[in-house]
Design a protein around this motif. Structure first.
Motif, PDB file in Angstrom:
ATOM      1  N   LEU A 110       0.876  -1.194  -0.028  1.00  0.00           N
ATOM      2  CA  LEU A 110       0.025   0.029  -0.069  1.00  0.00           C
ATOM      3  C   LEU A 110       0.691   1.445   0.109  1.00  0.00           C
ATOM      4  O   LEU A 110       0.392   2.343  -0.750  1.00  0.00           O
ATOM      5  N   ALA A 113       2.192   1.638  -3.503  1.00  0.00           N
ATOM      6  CA  ALA A 113       1.244   2.117  -4.641  1.00  0.00           C
ATOM      7  C   ALA A 113       0.882   3.876  -4.109  1.00  0.00           C
ATOM      8  O   ALA A 113       0.414   4.464  -5.105  1.00  0.00           O
ATOM      9  N   TRP A 114       0.879   4.026  -3.030  1.00  0.00           N
ATOM     10  CA  TRP A 114       0.512   5.516  -2.720  1.00  0.00           C
ATOM     11  C   TRP A 114       1.415   6.252  -3.299  1.00  0.00           C
ATOM     12  O   TRP A 114       1.162   7.430  -3.919  1.00  0.00           O
ATOM     13  N   PHE A 121      -2.780   3.361  -6.923  1.00  0.00           N
ATOM     14  CA  PHE A 121      -3.280   3.128  -5.728  1.00  0.00           C
ATOM     15  C   PHE A 121      -4.779   2.183  -5.807  1.00  0.00           C
ATOM     16  O   PHE A 121      -4.562   1.202  -4.930  1.00  0.00           O
TER      17      PHE A 121
END
Length: 303
Positions: A110, A113-114, A121
């Protein structure tokens, strides 16, 4: 009187045990699909090289590694029957560390992806959802081979391909990229069925309805071959339609080679599943890369 002492079990997993849990060999399909997606976008990598590299790490070690850890933890009872030497049932992964590593890898995924931005995301969140839903209750999608292999095909091929195209360009992928990514993800359903032939006894004992369990090895093999072949034929036709005849012929030629290998596989699916997986899948992923370069050429023709 002699006393025998049982050596105390390690409280922390060794680096080797962690690597065995994350299974680096399984990272190749999503990383390959990511590379195909980046190439198919038609954009150079120079200005967004960092996004491409981080995306490859996200697709392979992070998201795929997470899925492997989740699967091994929730499948530890099945693996005790099918593959007792795996890292969790063998005891090399102490306590509940299989679960803890899956959670840690999810958080790292996460975060990566952020950093890649708002286009990536949501795709990573969807990929993580499938990684957990595939193995973990209450959904445990892997209980049905039709559903589970479809989810894996989408997660291993379609999602990385589209994510890479978005990360490389900073915009949504074009329609040709969407269509090809979906078709190759659909064909991967058949590839994943090949893995189920080695676990028929354990799957049947644990109530997992893989295609070989549901339909028997012979019919499952026919289904897997058809699911692999049809999307590739459609890709070849699309490449012809888009004015890329040489790329289309290359995909058609690779498909013919696969059909020749499928004849041997269909004679004895249980015996030849691993053999066909090595040869047929190699031809399949070669076609993916050829198609990616075809789409790259198409983007320049349309520019």
């Amino acid at each position: 009187m002699e006393l025998t002492r049982t050596p105390p079990q390690a409280r922390l997993p060794s680096p080797g045990a962690i690597l065995a849990l994350l299974k680096p060999i399984t990272w190749f399909p999503p990383m390959w699909a990511y590379a195909c997606g980046a190439i198919s976008s038609g954009h150079g990598f120079q200005s967004r090289a960092g996004f491409v590299v981080l995306g490859v790490i996200l697709a392979g070690p992070l998201l795929c590694g997470t899925s492997q850890a989740v699967n091994d933890w929730f499948d530890r009872h099945v693996d005790a029957i099918n593959e007792p030497d795996r890292v969790i049932p063998s005891g090399r992964m102490p306590g509940r560390w299989g679960l803890y590593i899956a959670i840690i890898m999810s958080v790292l995924s996460l975060l990566a992806a952020w950093m890649l931005g708002p286009l990536i995301f949501p795709a990573a969140v969807l990929g993580l959802f499938f990684a957990w839903a595939y193995s973990a209750p209450p959904l445990r999608l892997k209980q049905n081979g039709w559903v589970s292999n479809g989810v894996c095909g989408f997660s291993y091929e379609t999602l990385p391909w589209l994510t890479a195209a978005a990360a490389t360009t900073g915009i949504l992928p074009t329609l040709p990229v969407f269509l090809v990514a979906i078709l190759y993800g659909a064909g991967a359903h058949g590839i994943l069925t090949l893995n189920d032939f080695k676990a028929i006894a354990g799957d049947r004992a644990m109530g997992i309805s893989s295609l070989p369990v549901l339909h028997g090895p012979q019919r499952a093999a026919v289904i897997a071959c058809a699911i692999m072949a049809v999307p590739q034929a459609l890709v070849s036709l699309l490449l012809f339609y888009w004015g890329l005849p040489f790329y289309a012929l290359a995909i058609g030629g690779l498909l013919l080679l696969q059909l020749a290998c499928m004849r041997r596989f269909l004679r004895d699916p249980v015996t030849y599943a691993v053999w066909y997986s090595a040869i047929g899948v190699g031809l399949y992923v070669t076609g993916m890369m050829i198609t990616a370069f075809g789409l790259n050429a198409l983007s320049h023709l349309q520019a």
